[in-house]
Design a protein around this motif. Structure first.
Motif, mmCIF file in Angstrom:
data_model
loop_
_atom_site.group_PDB
_atom_site.id
_atom_site.type_symbol
_atom_site.label_atom_id
_atom_site.label_comp_id
_atom_site.label_asym_id
_atom_site.label_seq_id
_atom_site.Cartn_x
_atom_site.Cartn_y
_atom_site.Cartn_z
ATOM 1 N N ILE A 1 4.655 72.406 24.154
ATOM 2 C CA ILE A 1 3.398 73.052 23.813
ATOM 3 C C ILE A 1 3.320 74.395 24.518
ATOM 4 C CG2 ILE A 1 0.890 72.794 23.750
ATOM 5 C CD1 ILE A 1 1.276 69.795 24.104
ATOM 6 N N GLY A 2 2.957 75.410 23.767
ATOM 7 C CA GLY A 2 2.764 76.737 24.329
ATOM 8 C C GLY A 2 1.381 77.265 24.001
ATOM 9 N N ILE A 3 0.759 77.950 24.956
ATOM 10 C CA ILE A 3 -0.577 78.530 24.771
ATOM 11 C C ILE A 3 -0.506 80.013 25.118
ATOM 12 C CG2 ILE A 3 -2.999 78.458 25.466
ATOM 13 C CD1 ILE A 3 -2.674 75.555 26.185
ATOM 14 N N ALA A 4 -0.972 80.847 24.197
ATOM 15 C CA ALA A 4 -0.955 82.295 24.409
ATOM 16 C C ALA A 4 -2.037 82.932 23.558
ATOM 17 C CB ALA A 4 0.419 82.875 24.086
ATOM 18 N N ASP A 5 -2.165 84.269 23.684
ATOM 19 C CA ASP A 5 -3.178 84.994 22.924
ATOM 20 C C ASP A 5 -2.845 85.064 21.439
ATOM 21 O OD1 ASP A 5 -4.583 85.455 25.223
ATOM 22 O OD2 ASP A 5 -3.715 87.442 25.582
ATOM 23 N N THR A 6 -1.573 84.970 21.070
ATOM 24 C CA THR A 6 -1.159 85.115 19.682
ATOM 25 C C THR A 6 -0.379 83.884 19.234
ATOM 26 O OG1 THR A 6 0.934 86.201 20.244
ATOM 27 C CG2 THR A 6 -1.014 87.619 19.976
ATOM 28 N N ARG A 7 -0.324 83.750 17.928
ATOM 29 C CA ARG A 7 0.412 82.627 17.360
ATOM 30 C C ARG A 7 1.905 82.766 17.631
ATOM 31 N NH1 ARG A 7 0.109 80.861 10.941
ATOM 32 N NH2 ARG A 7 1.739 79.264 10.987
ATOM 33 N N GLY A 8 2.442 83.986 17.476
ATOM 34 C CA GLY A 8 3.860 84.195 17.698
ATOM 35 C C GLY A 8 4.277 83.931 19.129
ATOM 36 N N ALA A 9 3.459 84.366 20.095
ATOM 37 C CA ALA A 9 3.802 84.129 21.494
ATOM 38 C C ALA A 9 3.711 82.650 21.839
ATOM 39 C CB ALA A 9 2.873 84.944 22.397
ATOM 40 N N SER A 10 2.746 81.954 21.290
ATOM 41 C CA SER A 10 2.634 80.511 21.528
ATOM 42 C C SER A 10 3.859 79.785 21.009
ATOM 43 C CB SER A 10 1.367 79.967 20.854
ATOM 44 O OG SER A 10 0.218 80.614 21.342
ATOM 45 N N TRP A 11 4.313 80.190 19.808
ATOM 46 C CA TRP A 11 5.501 79.562 19.234
ATOM 47 C C TRP A 11 6.721 79.830 20.108
ATOM 48 C CZ3 TRP A 11 10.307 80.747 17.249
ATOM 49 C CH2 TRP A 11 10.868 79.807 16.375
ATOM 50 N N GLU B 1 11.151 93.213 9.052
ATOM 51 C CA GLU B 1 10.781 91.868 9.516
ATOM 52 C C GLU B 1 10.806 91.758 11.034
ATOM 53 O OE1 GLU B 1 12.263 87.214 9.189
ATOM 54 O OE2 GLU B 1 13.546 88.840 8.459
ATOM 55 N N VAL B 2 11.798 92.359 11.670
ATOM 56 C CA VAL B 2 11.944 92.217 13.119
ATOM 57 C C VAL B 2 10.726 92.812 13.838
ATOM 58 C CG1 VAL B 2 13.338 92.830 15.112
ATOM 59 C CG2 VAL B 2 14.448 92.213 12.965
ATOM 60 N N LEU B 3 10.325 94.026 13.460
ATOM 61 C CA LEU B 3 9.177 94.635 14.118
ATOM 62 C C LEU B 3 7.873 93.925 13.764
ATOM 63 C CD1 LEU B 3 9.928 98.464 13.918
ATOM 64 C CD2 LEU B 3 10.216 96.903 15.847
ATOM 65 N N LEU B 4 7.789 93.390 12.546
ATOM 66 C CA LEU B 4 6.585 92.645 12.174
ATOM 67 C C LEU B 4 6.417 91.415 13.064
ATOM 68 C CD1 LEU B 4 4.190 92.056 10.298
ATOM 69 C CD2 LEU B 4 5.803 90.875 8.770
ATOM 70 N N ALA C 1 3.766 88.773 17.688
ATOM 71 C CA ALA C 1 3.843 88.079 18.969
ATOM 72 C C ALA C 1 3.064 88.816 20.055
ATOM 73 C CB ALA C 1 5.302 87.902 19.388
ATOM 74 N N LEU C 2 3.068 90.169 20.013
ATOM 75 C CA LEU C 2 2.374 90.959 21.040
ATOM 76 C C LEU C 2 0.911 91.210 20.701
ATOM 77 C CD1 LEU C 2 5.157 93.597 21.803
ATOM 78 C CD2 LEU C 2 4.638 91.486 23.041
ATOM 79 N N GLY C 3 0.482 90.844 19.482
ATOM 80 C CA GLY C 3 -0.916 91.016 19.109
ATOM 81 C C GLY C 3 -1.227 92.325 18.427
ATOM 82 N N ALA C 4 -0.211 93.148 18.127
ATOM 83 C CA ALA C 4 -0.454 94.421 17.446
ATOM 84 C C ALA C 4 -0.722 94.222 15.960
ATOM 85 C CB ALA C 4 0.748 95.353 17.642
ATOM 86 N N GLN C 5 -0.235 93.107 15.411
ATOM 87 C CA GLN C 5 -0.468 92.769 14.017
ATOM 88 C C GLN C 5 -1.176 91.412 13.959
ATOM 89 O OE1 GLN C 5 -0.043 94.213 11.119
ATOM 90 N NE2 GLN C 5 1.102 96.064 11.690
ATOM 91 N N PRO C 6 -2.263 91.314 13.172
ATOM 92 C CA PRO C 6 -2.961 90.021 13.095
ATOM 93 C C PRO C 6 -2.138 89.002 12.309
ATOM 94 C CG PRO C 6 -3.903 91.569 11.541
ATOM 95 C CD PRO C 6 -2.902 92.356 12.341
ATOM 96 N N GLU C 7 -2.333 87.754 12.642
ATOM 97 C CA GLU C 7 -1.656 86.654 11.944
ATOM 98 C C GLU C 7 -2.632 85.486 11.847
ATOM 99 O OE1 GLU C 7 2.535 84.124 12.063
ATOM 100 O OE2 GLU C 7 1.902 85.303 13.804
#
Length: 472
Positions: A122-132, A195-198, A203-209
């Motif tokens: 389990i991971g918890i972070a500000d963004t979905r990508g970082a949590s994953w 795709e890589v930058l997206l 993950a860093l929160g610059a793009q919403p998901e």
């Protein structure tokens, strides 16, 4: 991965057929420590790890379990979605205040899952990508505002990019997310696409998901509260009709049909009576279902009156829309309604039909199934006529290999008028049947002078004559 009951420390993997090869689908820590990874051919995995224990993966079962796990996770937040075939994503933004801190919530999740035999990351972070990314690499928590520092040392595979792209990045020396962040963005886009930058920006929160939550399962129940109590059967049937119309609209939208309906009638004294209707076929036609409720509603004791009615489809089955033509008959619908009416009296399981079976043995040429849970299909294929009535062989007196000219059967003296045969039937040696262990049977169709048309057989290996059936 759900923990195994035994040998949990041994290398273990689940396999499935993918791209014409049996490949690794999921594996435990011991197998990963041996250098195995998902997608690896099973034969190669055994070459690397001879002690590997493997079993076929149950993909439909995994999907059902993931849905159940998502319902369980609603104890932590209401906004839950699926993260591929192996995980869940939870938006706990408005739920963390219910716990002392996020670490306590994470610990409670792990403890409850561990009790169920489930090893979870389990991971918890500000963004979905970082949590994953955190969950994929051991789990943990990234404090608010510390997302980049927390995931910078993770490999580029944590960004949910294609495996082929990860290999290309690693060959260029870009092994961590920090290495990728340090590169000029135009260079990354020109070499590897957008795709890589997206994925990095997500993950860093610059793009919403966004998270697409699981939709609630459809509810097939309607209710009606009456301003004044009712007690007449006609009034209850009128209310049932209104409920059925609303319920059938919902069933039609979901392309399902009701198989079991339950009508609950609440009386003014707070007592409730229920009328259950089990249908022979899934239906969503209110006009056909309503008359089937008459018998059950007529037996209801209204007491001082009924002030609330509730109708629920407790069991439904898929019923896709079909093309209706002007030549389509309604004979089958009438038969299904008749089976339902009889089934409400004696039980649907007791209304049975004969179905053909693949066997040349007379006793095995048919099966008996409940008419409500089977379809009339197939046909009997026989080179010679078969009797309408078939019963346990009954011995009669006779000698030789031709039917006796006169014999006594069921206290009747009969004489042979015409005999047609023989039809030799050999036993099915692969089936264990005591009645056919004697060997061959030679069957004859015998028309007696008294009008009886019987089916006789002779056993050559143990001479004897028997009557087994009667033609119409």
């Amino acid at each position: 991965m759900r923990a195994r009951s035994t040998d949990s420390d041994a290398p273990f993997a689940l396999t499935h057929l993918h791209k014409s090869a049996n490949r690794i689908y999921c594996l435990n820590r011991a197998a990963r420590a041996q250098g195995l990874h998902p997608g690896m051919p099973h034969a190669d995995a055994h070459a690397f790890c001879p002690d590997l224990i493997s079993q076929p993966a149950d993909l439909p079962g995994d999907a059902r379990f993931q849905q159940m796990l998502a319902r369980w996770a609603t104890r932590y937040c209401p906004w839950i979605g699926l993260e591929g075939p192996h995980g869940l994503v939870l938006d706990v933004t408005g739920s963390t205040h219910l716990w002392p801190d996020e670490a306590t919530m994470l610990g409670d999740m792990k403890q409850r899952l561990s009790r169920a035999g489930i090893h979870a990351l389990i991971g918890i972070a500000d963004t979905r990508g970082a949590s994953w990314a955190l969950a994929l690499h051991g789990g943990g928590i990234a404090q608010p505002g510390q997302t980049e520092a927390r995931i910078a040392r993770l490999p580029v595979s944590a960004l949910r990019i294609a495996e082929k792209t990860c290999v290309s990045l690693e060959r260029l020396g870009l092994r961590t997310i920090a290495d990728l962040i340090a590169l000029p963005r135009p260079t990354v886009t020109r070499r590897f696409g957008a795709e890589v930058l997206l994925r990095l920006d997500q993950a860093l929160g610059a793009q919403p998901e966004s998270i697409s939550p699981l939709s609630d399962p459809p509810h097939y129940g309607v209710r009606m509260t009456l301003p004044e109590p009712i007690g007449l059967t006609s009034d209850v049937m009128a209310g049932t009709q209104r409920l059925l119309t609303r319920l059938c609209e919902t069933l039609k939208e979901q392309e399902v049909g009701a198989r079991v309906l339950q009508l609950t009638l609440r009386r003014v004294d707070q007592d409730s009576q229920q009328v259950e209707l089990r249908l022979a076929r899934p239906l969503r036609d209110a006009g056909r279902i309503l008359p089937l409720f008459e018998r059950g509603v007529g037996e209801v004791e209204a007491g001082f009156g009924i002030d609330m009615m509730r109708l629920e489809a407790t069991q439904v089955e898929p019923l896709p829309v079909k093309q209706v033509t002007h030549i389509a008959g309604r004979d089958k619908d009438k038969l299904d309604d008749l089976i339902t009416r009889i089934g409400t009296r004696i039980g649907l399981e007791n209304v049975q039909r004969f179905l053909p079976a693949d066997s040349h043995i007379p006793e095995r040429s048919f099966t008996i199934a409940a008419a409500a849970f089977s379809e009339p299909e197939g046909s009997w294929v026989a080179l010679h006529p078969r009797p309408l009535k078939l019963f346990t062989p009954e011995p009669i007196a006779g000698h030789g290999n031709r039917p006796p000219k006169s014999f006594r059967w069921r206290n009747m003296s009969l004489s042979t008028g015409r005999a047609t045969g023989p039809e030799r039937i050999a036993p099915e040696w692969w089936m264990a049947d005591e009645n056919w262990r004697a060997g061959l049977r030679d069957y004859w169709r015998v028309e007696t002078r008294q009008g009886r048309r019987l089916w006789l057989f002779h056993t050559p290996q143990n001479p004897g004559w028997f009557v087994q059936g009667e033609f119409a």
